[in-house]
Design a protein around this motif. Structure first.
Motif, mmCIF file in Angstrom:
data_model
loop_
_atom_site.group_PDB
_atom_site.id
_atom_site.type_symbol
_atom_site.label_atom_id
_atom_site.label_comp_id
_atom_site.label_asym_id
_atom_site.label_seq_id
_atom_site.Cartn_x
_atom_site.Cartn_y
_atom_site.Cartn_z
ATOM 1 N N ASN A 1 39.004 47.645 77.337
ATOM 2 C CA ASN A 1 39.039 48.824 78.204
ATOM 3 C C ASN A 1 37.884 49.763 77.911
ATOM 4 O O ASN A 1 36.746 49.392 78.122
ATOM 5 C CB ASN A 1 40.399 49.519 78.102
ATOM 6 C CG ASN A 1 41.467 48.681 78.789
ATOM 7 O OD1 ASN A 1 41.200 48.068 79.811
ATOM 8 N ND2 ASN A 1 42.651 48.645 78.224
ATOM 9 N N ASN A 2 38.181 50.955 77.361
ATOM 10 C CA ASN A 2 37.100 51.931 77.238
ATOM 11 C C ASN A 2 36.355 51.894 75.917
ATOM 12 O O ASN A 2 35.542 52.772 75.652
ATOM 13 C CB ASN A 2 37.661 53.340 77.446
ATOM 14 C CG ASN A 2 38.176 53.498 78.854
ATOM 15 O OD1 ASN A 2 37.740 52.776 79.755
ATOM 16 N ND2 ASN A 2 39.106 54.403 79.055
ATOM 17 N N ALA A 3 36.658 50.934 75.081
ATOM 18 C CA ALA A 3 35.958 50.892 73.800
ATOM 19 C C ALA A 3 35.300 49.529 73.611
ATOM 20 O O ALA A 3 35.813 48.513 74.077
ATOM 21 C CB ALA A 3 36.940 51.158 72.665
ATOM 22 N N ALA A 4 34.177 49.542 72.930
ATOM 23 C CA ALA A 4 33.489 48.278 72.671
ATOM 24 C C ALA A 4 33.224 48.149 71.182
ATOM 25 O O ALA A 4 32.988 49.139 70.489
ATOM 26 C CB ALA A 4 32.178 48.228 73.447
#
Lengths: 346, 179
Positions: free
Chosen positions: A329-332
């Motif tokens: 989702n919003n983190a890598a």
């Protein structure tokens, strides 16, 4: 020294760097800047508002072929409301058909009538194109499938095709014979569409499973046949809830050369459930470098804490040594040195 | 260190990594190899070379420049970055804004100098955002689109259109005005 003392090539370069509104203004300042600037202003045209779209169509159609032949890329992404206002007039489709030197054509998927009319045209230089499978407010018909097939038959040099997704894609296998798209490298289409093309050498595919009736096994068998050999492959799939595991298994079985795997998930539970499945599938993907798992609903995207994500990334890297980066989702997360480093970006 | 000689015969001792931002000089150095011989730059004056090679003096500016240089290398690397990591693209965008702020501070030179610098950058083949953004920022200080009259005034351009031509061109390009 003033702007006018700069040589043509630098003026040209400056023109390419300024935003279109400034390009237009610079074109309006003097004869020299007009001559130099107009080809730049018209080369790449991307529009989204109703008034500019209508003004552009009027300019192109009332000065044929002066401006039309300057355009190399034309993009209209207008959203539902503006698209439905534009879609009943033939002006936009006529404008598209006039752009005979065009290489890239992208139309909003809500511009159904415009796409339908445009698909009667021929564009000798086209390499990238979007097509709609909806005709006159009705879902795809056999006639429409034939028209798209004819369009593709006239554009065998296409390298990139984006077909607006549509749940009702049943007519396809019956209507179309397999079209030899030898240049095709990137395809975004409903899974069923794969059966319509042949001889492609795909390096990127994006498929949206919008119904559980799509056959996973058959689709991936076809995909394997259409994928280029020895090329890093990018596979993006939007998964129907019940088929996530089947799709992940099919990727690992049929597309072991996948380098980038992007899965869009529909429910929260999927992101949890998919982990054991990935642990099983990933070892077969011998070239996998990037993995991305994203929930389709934005408010589902904050489910896992970064600790859990780091833990999961570590687990996946352990089973798949080639993996360099994971996105949840919003983190890598990416691998630093030989280890999974904590580089997370919001 | 590399020794550069400008058109007005001034000599400049410059760090190698700074002059190598110029593709022209980089190629020269590769062709000639390490040498104490000065490199002549007949198309660049000393005042312009100072601007091109030594843009920053204060400590804050050096800090920003460090970031600028690192962005340049990020851009070179970007094709091999994962296309799925959308955050890193956001990050790049954020940094681009930094550059533009810095450029804006840096481009407070008069227009004469601005064009000299653009010409020098072109001659030296410095393919950085820096040089090419000058004019863009110069014409875009308040973000809004400027009408042609204002750009003419700003850059001292003579209007050689007839009123009919001007009206015609305005109408033709109307679609691009607010973009």
């Amino acid at each position: 020294m003033t702007l006018n003392d700069l040589p043509d090539e630098i003026i040209y370069e400056i023109m390419e760097l300024v935003p279109p509104s400034d390009q237009a203004a610079l074109c309006g300042t003097s004869q020299r800047l007009h001559i130099l600037g107009v080809p730049v202003l018209y080369r790449v045209v991307a529009l989204s508002e109703r008034a500019p779209i209508e003004a552009f169509c009027a300019t192109v159609l009332s000065n044929l072929p002066k401006f039309a032949e300057l355009v190399r890329s034309f993009e209209v992404i207008a959203g539902y409301r503006v698209s439905s206002m534009l879609d009943n007039s033939p002006a936009l489709a006529d404008t598209c058909k006039a752009l005979q030197r065009i290489e890239t054509l992208a139309l909003d998927s809500f511009l159904h009538n415009t796409c339908w009319r445009m698909q009667a045209g021929t564009f000798p230089h086209l390499v990238s194109c979007t097509l709609s499978t909806v005709e006159g407010g009705r879902w795809a018909s056999t006639a429409h499938a034939d028209r798209i097939a004819a369009f593709l038959g006239r554009h065998l040099a296409l390298e990139c095709i984006w077909i607006g997704n549509h749940p009702n894609f049943e007519v396809w296998p019956a209507a179309a014979t397999r079209i030899p798209m030898r240049s095709l490298r990137r395809l975004r289409a409903p899974p069923k569409f794969l059966a319509c093309i042949a001889e492609a050498r795909l390096k990127e595919v994006r498929m949206e499973w919008s119904s559980a009736f799509e056959q996973v096994g058959a689709t991936f068998t076809t995909l394997r046949e259409l994928a280029a050999d020895g090329v890093p492959f990018t596979c993006a799939v939007e998964c129907w809830a019940e088929q996530v595991e089947e799709i992940a298994d099919a990727v690992s079985k049929h597309m072991p050369q996948t380098r980038t795997l992007h899965m869009v998930l529909q429910t929260l539970q999927q992101l949890r459930d998919i982990m054991p499945c990935l642990a099983r599938c990933l070892p077969s993907l011998t070239d996998l470098t990037f993995l991305s798992l994203v929930n389709v609903m934005p408010d589902h995207r904050t489910l896992f804490s970064s600790n859990v994500q780091a833990f999961q990334t570590k687990a996946l890297v352990e089973v798949c040594p080639t993996l360099q980066a994971c996105r949840f989702n919003n983190a890598a997360w990416r691998k630093v040195g030989g280890d999974v480093g904590g580089i997370s970006r919001e | 260190m590399v020794l550069l000689v400008t058109s007005d015969n001034e000599q400049f001792q410059t760090e190698k990594d700074i002059v190598e931002r110029s593709v022209l000089i980089k190629n020269m150095l590769e062709d000639v190899g390490e040498s104490d011989q000065p490199i002549p730059l007949p198309n660049v004056s000393s005042s312009v070379l100072k601007k091109v090679t030594q843009p920053s003096t204060g400590p804050t500016e050096i800090d920003v420049r460090g970031r600028y240089l690192s962005t340049a290398s990020t851009t070179v690397e970007s094709p091999s970055r994962p296309p799925i990591l959308e955050q890193s693209q956001d990050e790049t965008r954020k940094r681009t804004t930094d550059i533009s702020e810095w450029d804006q501070k840096f481009i407070t030179v008069d227009q004469e100098m601005l064009f000299e610098i653009i010409l020098a950058a072109n001659y030296l083949d410095i393919k950085s955002l820096l040089c090419r953004r000058w004019l863009q920022d110069g014409s875009q200080h308040d973000q809004g689109a400027r009408p042609p009259e204002e750009i003419r005034k700003l850059f001292n351009i003579v209007n050689d259109f007839t009123p009919e031509e001007e009206a015609q061109i305005k109408k033709e390009n109307e679609w691009a005005e607010d973009r």
